[in-house]
Write a protein that holds these residues in place. Structure first.
Motif, mmCIF file in Angstrom:
data_model
loop_
_atom_site.group_PDB
_atom_site.id
_atom_site.type_symbol
_atom_site.label_atom_id
_atom_site.label_comp_id
_atom_site.label_asym_id
_atom_site.label_seq_id
_atom_site.Cartn_x
_atom_site.Cartn_y
_atom_site.Cartn_z
ATOM 1 N N TYR A 105 0.617 -1.305 -0.028
ATOM 2 C CA TYR A 105 -0.100 0.130 0.063
ATOM 3 C C TYR A 105 0.945 1.281 -0.056
ATOM 4 O O TYR A 105 1.477 1.411 0.845
ATOM 5 N N ASN A 106 0.785 2.044 -1.108
ATOM 6 C CA ASN A 106 1.510 3.391 -1.230
ATOM 7 C C ASN A 106 3.075 3.154 -0.981
ATOM 8 O O ASN A 106 3.724 3.794 -0.150
ATOM 9 N N CYS A 107 3.588 2.217 -1.791
ATOM 10 C CA CYS A 107 5.000 2.097 -1.564
ATOM 11 C C CYS A 107 5.516 2.465 -2.991
ATOM 12 O O CYS A 107 4.774 2.049 -4.147
ATOM 13 N N ASN A 108 6.737 2.806 -3.105
ATOM 14 C CA ASN A 108 7.327 3.216 -4.271
ATOM 15 C C ASN A 108 8.662 2.449 -4.491
ATOM 16 O O ASN A 108 9.367 2.091 -3.564
ATOM 17 N N GLU A 109 9.253 2.545 -5.807
ATOM 18 C CA GLU A 109 10.426 1.829 -5.956
ATOM 19 C C GLU A 109 10.631 0.350 -5.395
ATOM 20 O O GLU A 109 11.386 -0.213 -4.601
ATOM 21 N N VAL A 110 9.630 -0.480 -5.586
ATOM 22 C CA VAL A 110 9.521 -1.918 -5.124
ATOM 23 C C VAL A 110 10.017 -2.902 -6.156
ATOM 24 O O VAL A 110 9.373 -2.490 -7.238
ATOM 25 N N THR A 111 10.614 -3.727 -5.747
ATOM 26 C CA THR A 111 11.308 -4.994 -6.278
ATOM 27 C C THR A 111 10.956 -6.258 -5.681
ATOM 28 O O THR A 111 11.164 -6.343 -4.446
ATOM 29 N N ILE A 112 9.936 -7.024 -6.482
ATOM 30 C CA ILE A 112 9.683 -8.407 -5.908
ATOM 31 C C ILE A 112 10.221 -9.298 -7.015
ATOM 32 O O ILE A 112 9.708 -9.113 -8.159
ATOM 33 N N LYS A 113 10.933 -10.136 -6.634
ATOM 34 C CA LYS A 113 11.673 -11.346 -7.751
ATOM 35 C C LYS A 113 12.288 -12.361 -6.857
ATOM 36 O O LYS A 113 12.643 -12.284 -5.978
ATOM 37 N N GLU A 114 11.990 -13.483 -7.856
ATOM 38 C CA GLU A 114 12.556 -14.751 -7.345
ATOM 39 C C GLU A 114 12.293 -15.286 -6.052
ATOM 40 O O GLU A 114 13.062 -15.905 -5.282
ATOM 41 N N ASN A 115 10.983 -15.134 -5.654
ATOM 42 C CA ASN A 115 10.290 -15.717 -4.598
ATOM 43 C C ASN A 115 9.831 -17.064 -5.061
ATOM 44 O O ASN A 115 9.221 -16.961 -6.325
ATOM 45 N N ARG A 116 9.629 -18.040 -4.105
ATOM 46 C CA ARG A 116 8.876 -19.322 -4.736
ATOM 47 C C ARG A 116 7.958 -19.584 -3.487
ATOM 48 O O ARG A 116 8.099 -19.130 -2.642
ATOM 49 N N VAL A 117 6.983 -20.154 -3.969
ATOM 50 C CA VAL A 117 5.813 -20.681 -3.134
ATOM 51 C C VAL A 117 5.865 -22.295 -3.390
ATOM 52 O O VAL A 117 5.664 -22.646 -4.628
ATOM 53 N N GLN A 118 5.998 -22.992 -2.301
ATOM 54 C CA GLN A 118 5.680 -24.438 -2.350
ATOM 55 C C GLN A 118 4.723 -24.986 -1.373
ATOM 56 O O GLN A 118 4.539 -24.509 -0.320
ATOM 57 N N LEU A 119 3.927 -25.837 -1.675
ATOM 58 C CA LEU A 119 3.160 -26.719 -0.974
ATOM 59 C C LEU A 119 3.952 -27.599 0.238
ATOM 60 O O LEU A 119 4.948 -28.112 -0.071
ATOM 61 N N HIS A 120 3.324 -27.415 1.399
ATOM 62 C CA HIS A 120 3.757 -28.215 2.610
ATOM 63 C C HIS A 120 2.704 -28.742 3.421
ATOM 64 O O HIS A 120 1.571 -28.335 3.408
ATOM 65 N N HIS A 121 3.006 -29.758 4.235
ATOM 66 C CA HIS A 121 2.149 -30.296 4.937
ATOM 67 C C HIS A 121 2.467 -30.351 6.479
ATOM 68 O O HIS A 121 2.201 -31.380 7.346
ATOM 69 N N LEU A 122 3.217 -29.475 6.922
ATOM 70 C CA LEU A 122 3.862 -29.606 8.431
ATOM 71 C C LEU A 122 2.861 -29.105 9.104
ATOM 72 O O LEU A 122 2.843 -29.758 10.283
ATOM 73 N N PHE A 123 2.088 -28.097 9.116
ATOM 74 C CA PHE A 123 1.264 -27.756 10.055
ATOM 75 C C PHE A 123 -0.384 -27.970 9.919
ATOM 76 O O PHE A 123 -1.128 -26.936 10.062
ATOM 77 N N LYS A 124 -0.598 -29.190 9.843
ATOM 78 C CA LYS A 124 -2.101 -29.383 9.405
ATOM 79 C C LYS A 124 -3.267 -29.071 10.241
ATOM 80 O O LYS A 124 -2.830 -29.253 11.369
#
Length: 124
Positions: A105-124
């Motif tokens: 929200y209301n951020c400038n000069e933002v870089t979001i890159k090379e983040n990954r999302v993976q499925l896990h079952h650690l805390f069901k």
């Protein structure tokens, strides 16, 4: 199980006990089964009058999200925000991209890159 939530805020309308944050790096942490947002950069200004915090980097962290979690990182009123090389473990099969867990929200000069999302079952 230990959980640590990281909050950065500037009480603009309250006690004035802290100040703006400049040049901060949050690196190589593991956040397990935390409430949300796990990292919150949230000045208490009600009306946007420019950035409060500047040059914040969030990198190389592990976020293990709870079921139905919606936010790993929430940032407000930041100039110069870098979010990179983080791994977000999700219990929700329908949430599979970084934008499902990062809110700005209301951020400038933002870089979001090379983040990954993976499925896990650690805390069901």
């Amino acid at each position: 199980m230990i959980c640590f939530q990281f909050s950065i805020f500037e009480p603009l309308d309250t006690t004035y006990e802290s100040g703006p944050v400049h040049d901060l790096t949050i690196r190589q942490n593991t956040f397990l089964n935390c409430g949300e947002p796990i990292i919150s950069i949230d000045p208490e200004n009600r009306e946007y009058k420019g950035a409060v915090h500047k040059n914040i980097t969030i990198e190389e962290n592990y976020f293990y999200m709870r079921k139905n979690s919606s936010c790993a990182i929430r940032a407000k009123a930041v100039d110069g925000l870098m979010i990179r090389h983080n791994l977000i473990y999700s219990l929700d099969t329908e949430k599979n991209k970084e934008s499902d867990f990062i809110q700005m929200y209301n951020c400038n000069e933002v870089t979001i890159k090379e983040n990954r999302v993976q499925l896990h079952h650690l805390f069901k």
